[in-house]
Design an enzyme around this catalytic site. Structure first.
Site, PDB file in Angstrom:
ATOM      1  N   LYS A  74       0.763  -1.390   0.028  1.00 38.20           N
ATOM      2  CA  LYS A  74       0.006   0.026   0.202  1.00 38.20           C
ATOM      3  C   LYS A  74       0.706   1.558  -0.247  1.00 38.20           C
ATOM      4  O   LYS A  74       0.679   2.219  -0.764  1.00 38.20           O
ATOM      5  CB  LYS A  74      -0.858  -0.399   1.436  1.00 38.20           C
ATOM      6  CG  LYS A  74      -1.827   0.903   1.264  1.00 38.20           C
ATOM      7  CD  LYS A  74      -2.292   1.318   2.917  1.00 38.20           C
ATOM      8  CE  LYS A  74      -1.474   1.566   4.373  1.00 38.20           C
ATOM      9  NZ  LYS A  74      -0.988   3.019   4.395  1.00 38.20           N
ATOM     10  N   ASN A  75       2.644   1.292   1.092  1.00 38.38           N
ATOM     11  CA  ASN A  75       2.745   2.372   1.089  1.00 38.38           C
ATOM     12  C   ASN A  75       3.574   2.623   0.554  1.00 38.38           C
ATOM     13  O   ASN A  75       3.962   3.732  -0.257  1.00 38.38           O
ATOM     14  CB  ASN A  75       3.182   2.685   1.873  1.00 38.38           C
ATOM     15  CG  ASN A  75       2.459   2.919   3.348  1.00 38.38           C
ATOM     16  OD1 ASN A  75       1.360   2.642   3.277  1.00 38.38           O
ATOM     17  ND2 ASN A  75       3.215   2.831   5.029  1.00 38.38           N
ATOM     18  N   CYS A 168      -4.676  13.000  13.086  1.00 39.26           N
ATOM     19  CA  CYS A 168      -4.110  12.062  12.586  1.00 39.26           C
ATOM     20  C   CYS A 168      -3.800  10.931  14.171  1.00 39.26           C
ATOM     21  O   CYS A 168      -3.408  11.465  15.464  1.00 39.26           O
ATOM     22  CB  CYS A 168      -2.567  11.300  12.143  1.00 39.26           C
ATOM     23  SG  CYS A 168      -2.290   9.437  11.848  1.00 39.26           S
ATOM     24  N   ARG A 173       1.595  14.939  13.076  1.00 35.77           N
ATOM     25  CA  ARG A 173       2.584  14.703  11.528  1.00 35.77           C
ATOM     26  C   ARG A 173       2.053  15.385  10.289  1.00 35.77           C
ATOM     27  O   ARG A 173       1.527  15.839   9.548  1.00 35.77           O
ATOM     28  CB  ARG A 173       1.664  13.175  10.851  1.00 35.77           C
ATOM     29  CG  ARG A 173       1.692  12.074  11.760  1.00 35.77           C
ATOM     30  CD  ARG A 173       0.303  10.546  10.986  1.00 35.77           C
ATOM     31  NE  ARG A 173       1.423  10.546   9.884  1.00 35.77           N
ATOM     32  CZ  ARG A 173       1.171   8.995   9.196  1.00 35.77           C
ATOM     33  NH1 ARG A 173       0.297   8.486   8.787  1.00 35.77           N
ATOM     34  NH2 ARG A 173       1.786   9.489   8.112  1.00 35.77           N
ATOM     35  N   ASP A 362       5.773   1.057  11.587  1.00 33.41           N
ATOM     36  CA  ASP A 362       4.753  -0.093  11.497  1.00 33.41           C
ATOM     37  C   ASP A 362       4.328  -1.301  11.328  1.00 33.41           C
ATOM     38  O   ASP A 362       3.581  -1.931  11.591  1.00 33.41           O
ATOM     39  CB  ASP A 362       4.325  -0.273   9.757  1.00 33.41           C
ATOM     40  CG  ASP A 362       3.833   1.344   9.158  1.00 33.41           C
ATOM     41  OD1 ASP A 362       3.343   2.749   9.997  1.00 33.41           O
ATOM     42  OD2 ASP A 362       4.351   1.900   7.735  1.00 33.41           O
ATOM     43  N   ARG A 454      -7.771  -0.944   5.370  1.00 33.72           N
ATOM     44  CA  ARG A 454      -7.240  -0.282   5.125  1.00 33.72           C
ATOM     45  C   ARG A 454      -5.859  -0.519   4.140  1.00 33.72           C
ATOM     46  O   ARG A 454      -5.499  -0.050   3.331  1.00 33.72           O
ATOM     47  CB  ARG A 454      -6.724   1.398   5.888  1.00 33.72           C
ATOM     48  CG  ARG A 454      -8.290   2.310   5.793  1.00 33.72           C
ATOM     49  CD  ARG A 454      -7.611   2.928   6.610  1.00 33.72           C
ATOM     50  NE  ARG A 454      -7.185   4.149   6.002  1.00 33.72           N
ATOM     51  CZ  ARG A 454      -7.387   5.247   5.666  1.00 33.72           C
ATOM     52  NH1 ARG A 454      -7.763   5.886   7.366  1.00 33.72           N
ATOM     53  NH2 ARG A 454      -6.631   6.718   5.321  1.00 33.72           N
TER      54      ARG A 454
HETATM   55  N1  EPU Z   1       8.062  14.429   9.952  1.00 35.09           N
HETATM   56  C1  EPU Z   1       8.255  15.743  10.299  1.00 35.09           C
HETATM   57  N2  EPU Z   1       7.736  17.049   9.781  1.00 35.09           N
HETATM   58  C2  EPU Z   1       7.414  15.910   8.408  1.00 35.09           C
HETATM   59  C3  EPU Z   1       7.235  14.414   7.641  1.00 35.09           C
HETATM   60  C4  EPU Z   1       7.589  14.247   8.934  1.00 35.09           C
HETATM   61  O1  EPU Z   1       8.854  15.772  11.512  1.00 35.09           O
HETATM   62  O2  EPU Z   1       7.408  16.928   6.952  1.00 35.09           O
HETATM   63  C5  EPU Z   1       8.739  13.165  11.207  1.00 35.09           C
HETATM   64  C6  EPU Z   1       6.756  12.634  11.373  1.00 35.09           C
HETATM   65  O3  EPU Z   1       6.157  13.121  12.049  1.00 35.09           O
HETATM   66  C7  EPU Z   1       6.994  11.027  12.075  1.00 35.09           C
HETATM   67  C8  EPU Z   1       8.379  11.042  11.150  1.00 35.09           C
HETATM   68  O4  EPU Z   1       8.931  11.778  10.669  1.00 35.09           O
HETATM   69  O5  EPU Z   1       8.026  11.871  13.188  1.00 35.09           O
HETATM   70  C9  EPU Z   1       8.951  10.428  10.158  1.00 35.09           C
HETATM   71  O6  EPU Z   1       7.126  10.726   9.438  1.00 35.09           O
HETATM   72  P1  EPU Z   1       6.480   9.974   7.986  1.00 35.09           P
HETATM   73  O7  EPU Z   1       7.020  11.283   7.144  1.00 35.09           O
HETATM   74  O8  EPU Z   1       8.411   9.334   6.688  1.00 35.09           O
HETATM   75  O9  EPU Z   1       5.593  10.188   7.630  1.00 35.09           O
HETATM   76  P2  EPU Z   1       5.286   9.682   6.434  1.00 35.09           P
HETATM   77  O10 EPU Z   1       5.501   9.596   5.536  1.00 35.09           O
HETATM   78  O11 EPU Z   1       3.801  10.465   6.492  1.00 35.09           O
HETATM   79  C10 EPU Z   1       4.738   6.870   6.188  1.00 35.09           C
HETATM   80  C11 EPU Z   1       3.923   5.875   5.708  1.00 35.09           C
HETATM   81  C12 EPU Z   1       3.463   5.532   7.231  1.00 35.09           C
HETATM   82  C13 EPU Z   1       4.465   4.937   8.188  1.00 35.09           C
HETATM   83  C14 EPU Z   1       5.755   6.414   8.404  1.00 35.09           C
HETATM   84  C15 EPU Z   1       6.892   5.864   8.522  1.00 35.09           C
HETATM   85  C16 EPU Z   1       2.290   6.565   4.148  1.00 35.09           C
HETATM   86  C17 EPU Z   1       1.740   5.981   3.488  1.00 35.09           C
HETATM   87  N3  EPU Z   1       2.615   6.346   5.384  1.00 35.09           N
HETATM   88  O12 EPU Z   1       4.490   7.938   6.187  1.00 35.09           O
HETATM   89  O13 EPU Z   1       2.477   3.976   7.432  1.00 35.09           O
HETATM   90  O14 EPU Z   1       4.445   5.050   9.542  1.00 35.09           O
HETATM   91  O15 EPU Z   1       5.753   6.328   6.583  1.00 35.09           O
HETATM   92  O16 EPU Z   1       7.445   5.013   7.700  1.00 35.09           O
HETATM   93  O17 EPU Z   1       3.585   5.609   2.748  1.00 35.09           O
HETATM   94  C18 EPU Z   1       1.064   2.780   7.919  1.00 35.09           C
HETATM   95  O18 EPU Z   1       0.964   2.031   6.720  1.00 35.09           O
HETATM   96  O19 EPU Z   1       0.668   2.489   9.213  1.00 35.09           O
HETATM   97  C19 EPU Z   1       1.657   3.981   8.532  1.00 35.09           C
HETATM   98  C20 EPU Z   1       1.228   5.291   8.943  1.00 35.09           C
END
Ligand code: EPU
Length: 487
Positions: A74-75, A168, A173, A362, A454
């Site tokens: 999915k991701n 969230c 996030r 995850d 999901r």
């Molecule tokens: N962060 C910031 N600023 C930003 C973006 C992220 O501080 O602009 C912080 C976040 O708050 C967090 C860390 O950086 O503390 C990592 O977040 P990341 O941006 O990597 O998360 P994401 O890309 O929004 C994806 C997955 C998540 C998974 C995370 C971490 C998708 C759709 N979602 O989210 O998946 O937990 O990477 O690996 O790809 C799930 O599948 O259950 C899920 C939540």
């Protein structure tokens, strides 16, 4: 597709991420039609579709045995869908998991003008000939991954107005790193009325650092990469995420004509090109789903082979499972077997989540469930989303002895949990509850399983094939005295 399926009566379905509260339908029926000749011909197919308000009834304490195949990730698929907007030619994406989040992403992309159609159960075609630049709150708030429409939109239209996603359940996030990256690429960035406004008339390559206080950002790296591939000049991204899903995105972008070096490392170099063309791409298999099945094998003292599980993508989990005393074999690079027939030999361990290649956040909730029934004192520290412990109060309802201290769960492992009615709160928390229920003595009822739908394609059926006593039932079949829904 069979002739019978093609002739099936068709009732178009409104796709929503929020749970509907009314009728139940056993079949999801969809039409695939096109406004333009030559692109997609009208086709009809049906796919079994669970109802969002279903519940799971699980009778635990049965070792799982057998082989399960991993679905597409999915991701990985969600940013790949967004990347398909970078070309005005058709992009075909194969091995897409059949999940509500995917259908919802397709809905949002249609809203901004793309033709997004499903040609068979796991193949989608995206044709983004003409786009509009506006992704509204009512759609973006339901699925966070839609923020990564920003990168493609500014490339194609040189402007984007995309809602901020809002709260969230797994904790704050922010998208500050995404916005910092866009600003570095020469975009005007402002926030008005809950919307991010991006003015990319002067988009250009740049040297960027995308590390944050919790490490790299997966979707942030994806967003900036997608903006950079069509930005004039060279972009260097330091502290880029190197998750397998980001690597998969790079592979599609390259297949579309993008020039990217350093793939799989924390330093990506992108040479902007003038246009991208169509391509066909197969989504990688889902390492988190694979890891969840492996933990299911371990927690039930079973013998489970997960095909499509790439040991290299799961190195941190496999290392921790071995440390915990769970026998693991990898008979092929994309196959992992857990043979946990001596559950009493497991021992407590400490786990710290980190960006890839560290232990994936995850899989943290699922690991909590395993440690809850592993004798000794385990500490699981969540460094990526420090508040991601919504599963803990529900595991406690099953008897787990877990205390939260800041970003850590202190777990005193017990010899068994007892089945209970519990409530799913988010995707991975629900997976942890299913795992705990599989290990527990007695019957558990899990409500709000739309969360698990999901991210896991019919997990109930696949666990059943491994010997689990799990049933999906309409919510109204849950005994009233066990129902935890308010009102
Ligand atoms: N962060 C910031 N600023 C930003 C973006 C992220 O501080 O602009 C912080 C976040 O708050 C967090 C860390 O950086 O503390 C990592 O977040 P990341 O941006 O990597 O998360 P994401 O890309 O929004 C994806 C997955 C998540 C998974 C995370 C971490 C998708 C759709 N979602 O989210 O998946 O937990 O990477 O690996 O790809 C799930 O599948 O259950 C899920 C939540």
């Amino acid at each position: 597709m069979s002739g019978a399926m093609a002739k099936a009566a068709v009732r178009p379905v409104a796709i929503k991420a929020d749970p509907p509260t009314t009728h139940r339908s056993d079949d999801w029926k969809a039409t695939r039609t096109s406004h333009r000749p030559g692109f997609l011909l009208p086709v009809v197919f049906t796919v079994p579709q669970p109802h969002p308000m279903d519940v799971f009834r699980v009778n635990g304490s049965r070792p799982l045995r057998g082989t399960v195949h991993t679905s597409g990730a999915k991701n990985a698929a969600l940013p790949l869908f967004a990347a398909a907007l970078l070309s005005d030619e058709t992009v075909t994406i194969e091995n897409v998991p059949d999940l509500s989040d995917i259908r919802f992403m397709a809905e949002i992309m249609r809203h901004i003008g793309a033709d997004v159609e499903r040609s068979d159960a796991n193949t989608w075609k995206v044709h983004a000939r003409k786009l509009t630049n506006h992704a509204p709150y009512e759609l973006v708030r339901k699925m966070r991954a839609s923020v990564c429409l920003m990168g493609p939109l500014i490339d194609r239209l040189r402007s984007a107005v995309v809602s901020l996603p809002g709260g969230c359940v797994i904790g704050p996030r922010p998208i500050d790193l995404h916005l910092k990256g866009f600003s570095g690429l020469g975009c005007g960035v402002s926030i008005e009325g809950g919307y991010v406004h991006l003015d990319a008339r002067h988009l250009h390559g740049a040297d960027l650092f995308l590390g944050g206080r919790h490490g790299s950002t997966a979707l942030g790296t994806a967003n900036i990469l997608m903006a950079a591939v069509l930005a004039p000049g060279t972009t260097r991204i330091e502290s880029a995420a190197c998750e397998p899903e980001v690597v998969d995105l790079c592979r599609l972008l390259r297949a579309m004509g993008a020039r990217i070096d350093g793939i799989g490392s924390h330093a990506l170099v992108v040479e902007g090109v003038e246009r991208l063309h169509g391509a066909t791409h197969r989504v990688i298999s889902d390492r988190i789903e694979a890891g969840t099945f492996l933990i299911a094998g371990a927690i039930t003292g079973g013998d489970v082979t997960v095909e499509g599980a790439r040991a290299s993508d799961l190195a941190a989990l496999l290392d921790k499972l071995r440390e915990c005393g769970v026998p693991i074999e990898s008979p092929a690079p994309d196959c992992v077997r857990v043979r946990a027939d001596r559950p009493h030999s497991r021992k407590a361990i400490d786990v710290i989540t980190m960006p890839h290649p560290g232990f994936a956040t995850d899989l943290q909730a699922q690991m909590c469930a395993l440690m809850a029934v592993t004798p000794g004192l385990s500490i699981i520290t969540e460094k990526v989303f420090p508040n991601r412990f919504m599963h803990v109060p529900e595991l406690q309802r099953m008897g787990a002895d877990i205390a939260i201290e800041g970003p850590s769960a202190i777990i005193k492992g017990l010899s068994r949990l007892s089945g209970a009615p519990v409530m799913a709160s988010d995707l991975r928390a629900s997976a942890a509850l299913v795992l705990a229920a599989l290990a527990a003595h007695g019957e558990s009822w899990i409500q709000r399983v739309y969360h698990i739908d999901r991210g896991y394609e019919r997990i109930d059926l696949r666990l059943k094939r491994l010997g689990a006593a799990i049933e999906r039932l309409p919510a109204d079949q849950m005994p009233k005295h066990l129902d935890g829904e308010p009102g």
